[in-house]
Scaffold this active site. Structure first.
Site, PDB file in Angstrom:
ATOM      1  N   GLY A 229       0.780  -1.232   0.000  1.00  0.00           N
ATOM      2  CA  GLY A 229       0.000   0.000   0.000  1.00  0.00           C
ATOM      3  C   GLY A 229       0.806   1.274   0.000  1.00  0.00           C
ATOM      4  O   GLY A 229       0.241   2.360   0.123  1.00  0.00           O
ATOM      5  N   GLU A 267       4.818  -6.129   2.368  1.00  0.00           N
ATOM      6  CA  GLU A 267       4.672  -6.805   1.072  1.00  0.00           C
ATOM      7  C   GLU A 267       4.182  -5.781   0.054  1.00  0.00           C
ATOM      8  O   GLU A 267       3.015  -5.749  -0.289  1.00  0.00           O
ATOM      9  CB  GLU A 267       3.714  -8.000   1.195  1.00  0.00           C
ATOM     10  CG  GLU A 267       2.451  -7.686   1.977  1.00  0.00           C
ATOM     11  CD  GLU A 267       1.483  -8.856   2.104  1.00  0.00           C
ATOM     12  OE1 GLU A 267       1.929 -10.009   2.161  1.00  0.00           O
ATOM     13  OE2 GLU A 267       0.263  -8.587   2.152  1.00  0.00           O
ATOM     14  N   GLY A 269       3.833  -3.867  -3.529  1.00  0.00           N
ATOM     15  CA  GLY A 269       3.774  -4.200  -4.948  1.00  0.00           C
ATOM     16  C   GLY A 269       4.144  -2.991  -5.784  1.00  0.00           C
ATOM     17  O   GLY A 269       5.279  -2.829  -6.237  1.00  0.00           O
ATOM     18  N   ARG A 270       3.143  -2.099  -5.929  1.00  0.00           N
ATOM     19  CA  ARG A 270       3.287  -0.918  -6.784  1.00  0.00           C
ATOM     20  C   ARG A 270       4.600  -0.161  -6.557  1.00  0.00           C
ATOM     21  O   ARG A 270       5.276   0.227  -7.501  1.00  0.00           O
ATOM     22  CB  ARG A 270       2.122   0.035  -6.474  1.00  0.00           C
ATOM     23  CG  ARG A 270       2.078   1.300  -7.303  1.00  0.00           C
ATOM     24  CD  ARG A 270       0.977   2.248  -6.790  1.00  0.00           C
ATOM     25  NE  ARG A 270      -0.247   1.536  -6.531  1.00  0.00           N
ATOM     26  CZ  ARG A 270      -1.176   1.273  -7.450  1.00  0.00           C
ATOM     27  NH1 ARG A 270      -1.025   1.713  -8.677  1.00  0.00           N
ATOM     28  NH2 ARG A 270      -2.261   0.604  -7.127  1.00  0.00           N
ATOM     29  N   CYS A 345     -12.300   0.434 -30.206  1.00  0.00           N
ATOM     30  CA  CYS A 345     -13.542   1.064 -30.658  1.00  0.00           C
ATOM     31  C   CYS A 345     -14.457   1.298 -29.470  1.00  0.00           C
ATOM     32  O   CYS A 345     -15.585   0.804 -29.434  1.00  0.00           O
ATOM     33  CB  CYS A 345     -14.210   0.180 -31.696  1.00  0.00           C
ATOM     34  SG  CYS A 345     -13.105  -0.132 -33.074  1.00  0.00           S
ATOM     35  N   TYR A 374       0.837  -2.766 -12.178  1.00  0.00           N
ATOM     36  CA  TYR A 374      -0.578  -2.773 -12.532  1.00  0.00           C
ATOM     37  C   TYR A 374      -0.812  -2.165 -13.920  1.00  0.00           C
ATOM     38  O   TYR A 374      -1.760  -1.414 -14.133  1.00  0.00           O
ATOM     39  CB  TYR A 374      -1.410  -2.049 -11.457  1.00  0.00           C
ATOM     40  CG  TYR A 374      -1.219  -2.621 -10.071  1.00  0.00           C
ATOM     41  CD1 TYR A 374      -1.655  -3.912  -9.777  1.00  0.00           C
ATOM     42  CD2 TYR A 374      -0.584  -1.893  -9.066  1.00  0.00           C
ATOM     43  CE1 TYR A 374      -1.461  -4.463  -8.521  1.00  0.00           C
ATOM     44  CE2 TYR A 374      -0.394  -2.438  -7.800  1.00  0.00           C
ATOM     45  CZ  TYR A 374      -0.830  -3.719  -7.533  1.00  0.00           C
ATOM     46  OH  TYR A 374      -0.640  -4.261  -6.290  1.00  0.00           O
TER      47      TYR A 374
HETATM   48  C1  LIG Z   1      -2.237  -6.088  -3.705  1.00  0.00           C
HETATM   49  C2  LIG Z   1      -1.747  -6.483  -2.377  1.00  0.00           C
HETATM   50  C3  LIG Z   1      -0.506  -6.025  -1.917  1.00  0.00           C
HETATM   51  C4  LIG Z   1       0.329  -5.030  -2.680  1.00  0.00           C
HETATM   52  O1  LIG Z   1      -0.325  -3.819  -2.724  1.00  0.00           O
HETATM   53  P1  LIG Z   1       0.424  -2.510  -3.294  1.00  0.00           P
HETATM   54  O2  LIG Z   1      -0.601  -1.440  -3.123  1.00  0.00           O
HETATM   55  O3  LIG Z   1       0.752  -2.793  -4.714  1.00  0.00           O
HETATM   56  O4  LIG Z   1       1.633  -2.306  -2.465  1.00  0.00           O
HETATM   57  C5  LIG Z   1      -0.056  -6.473  -0.711  1.00  0.00           C
HETATM   58  N1  LIG Z   1      -0.798  -7.345   0.030  1.00  0.00           N
HETATM   59  C6  LIG Z   1      -1.982  -7.812  -0.383  1.00  0.00           C
HETATM   60  C7  LIG Z   1      -2.726  -8.750   0.464  1.00  0.00           C
HETATM   61  C8  LIG Z   1      -2.507  -7.393  -1.593  1.00  0.00           C
HETATM   62  O5  LIG Z   1      -3.697  -7.835  -1.981  1.00  0.00           O
END
Ligand SMILES: *Cc1c(COP(=O)(O)O)cnc(C)c1O
Length: 400
Positions: A229, A267, A269-270, A345, A374
């Site tokens: 997050g 954990e 991601g982005r 389209c 993403y």
């Molecule tokens: C998607 C997700 C993440 C990563 O979220 P980001 O916003 O990309 O950091 C981490 N933990 C869980 C459980 C997720 O579903």
């Protein structure tokens, strides 16, 4: 970014095919994530949530750097195992089939994030049949109010985790089941947070919650998973999440509050992969329609759905190309407000609306920035059956 622009300009000289590619700067990716891992305080672990971008060269680049990978399907487990047999995997997601849970056990997943009571009972039974005990975290959807504004997955009704109101029941159930071992809690509750000080407060709030449960239910906990997050500011690229402020605040906060023998897992991601990725697309046409100017690109939201899914104008720069092979004049605009659209389209195929561009000609390449998370992974690639983009990995052994 210069090496990306150089690559595009060279490729444009070599081919008359309209340029359309995702490009990744793996050197940047490695340096960026290594710096995060190196600056994390003691008693923390930094995982990569691969749903942000699970392309194998990305996983291969990150495997030696991060502490492990967070996955949300058996397909993601397999992707991770195809690049590393032993890197730690932690496995979450609101709907895991028996097949996925068994697959997780077989692939030696380190922790399963259990999201419901039914899943807890099922996992216990599957482990009993295999005569094993699986370490788990219970994923909890907190009741809040949470100490921050940008919320998505928790603090309100969602499909994620176990309602905090049922936590006592879930803990009792976990304690009664011999084939699961409750190691802690998973509290991922928000996405795209840009405020570093608030993120420290959020982790502090999580620690307070789990200390309360541990005391009430006499639990010996090893892990708090504080989720991902951490955000990316697409609206102002110069004003990103203040990482140094975050780790600078996190360290003393953990020293003061985190019980001994506990580790906090992150954990993200982005935040890991957004900045290393680019979506580069050639301008096929420029035209005026009902008083508005449109630039139509070779590609679109079927490759890069992020701007429509977030309803934002995705940031880009223009990479000029001198290649022009038609026998008539090349159309271009200067200091023009325009809308960048794809080949689909549907009027929803918009990547940026009413943005002013200093210079753009048909045949130039629009380079979308911060496209590494993403982007391709969330897009509906075969809608309208246009060709897929190339995927180009610079700075690694992986050239596709
Ligand atoms: C998607 C997700 C993440 C990563 O979220 P980001 O916003 O990309 O950091 C981490 N933990 C869980 C459980 C997720 O579903």
């Amino acid at each position: 970014m210069n090496k990306i622009a150089d690559y595009i300009q060279t490729a444009k000289l070599e081919s008359d095919k309209p340029f359309c590619a995702f490009l990744y700067d793996l050197d940047h990716l490695r340096a960026h994530v290594q710096a995060r891992v190196d600056s994390m305080p003691a008693n923390t672990r930094y995982f990569y949530a691969i749903k942000a971008n699970s392309e194998l060269p990305i996983l291969r680049a990150l495997a030696p750097i991060v502490h492990g990978f967070e996955v949300a399907s058996i397909g993601e487990v397999r992707k991770v195992r195809s690049v590393s047999q032993d890197t730690p995997i932690i496995f979450g997601g609101p709907g895991k089939s028996d097949e996925e849970l068994i697959g997780a056990l077989e692939h030696n997943v380190s922790l399963i994030h259990v999201e419901s009571m039914h899943e807890l009972r099922r996992l216990n039974e599957l482990c009993a049949k295999r005569d094993t005990v699986m370490p788990i975290l219970l994923r909890v959807n907190l009741r809040g109010p949470l100490p921050t504004a940008t919320l998505a997955m928790g603090g309100r009704p969602t499909q994620f985790g176990i309602d905090e109101m049922q936590i006592a029941e879930a803990i009792q159930l976990a304690k009664s089941l011999p084939h699961v071992k409750l190691e802690g809690f998973h509290l991922h509750s928000l996405s795209n947070n840009l405020n570093a000080a608030e993120h420290v407060k959020l982790v502090k709030y999580y620690i307070e919650r789990i200390k309360g449960w541990a005391a009430e239910h006499d639990l010996e906990l090893s892990y708090l998973n504080a989720g991902g997050g951490i955000g990316v500011n697409y609206a102002d690229l110069e004003d990103q999440f203040d990482w140094d402020l975050f780790v600078g605040g996190l360290q003393p906060m953990l020293e003061a509050n985190l019980p001994e023998n506990m580790t906090v897992l992150f954990e993200c991601g982005r935040y890991n992969t957004a900045s290393c990725g680019y979506y580069a697309v050639e301008v096929l046409d420029i035209k005026e329609n009902h008083g508005k100017t449109y630039a139509i690109i070779r590609g679109g939201t079927q490759h890069f759905r992020l701007p429509v899914s977030w309803q934002h104008n995705h940031p880009f720069v223009v990479v000029p190309s001198e290649r022009w092979e038609y026998g008539f004049e090349r159309k271009g605009v200067e200091d023009q407000q325009l809308t960048v659209v794809g080949q689909l389209c549907t009027p929803k195929d918009v990547l940026a609306s009413d943005v002013t561009v200093p210079n753009l000609r048909i045949g130039d390449v629009i380079l979308f920035l911060y496209a590494g998370a993403y982007g391709w992974s969330i897009s509906h690639h075969d809608f309208l059956s246009h060709p897929h983009p190339d995927h180009i990995y610079l700075g690694g052994d992986d050239h596709v």
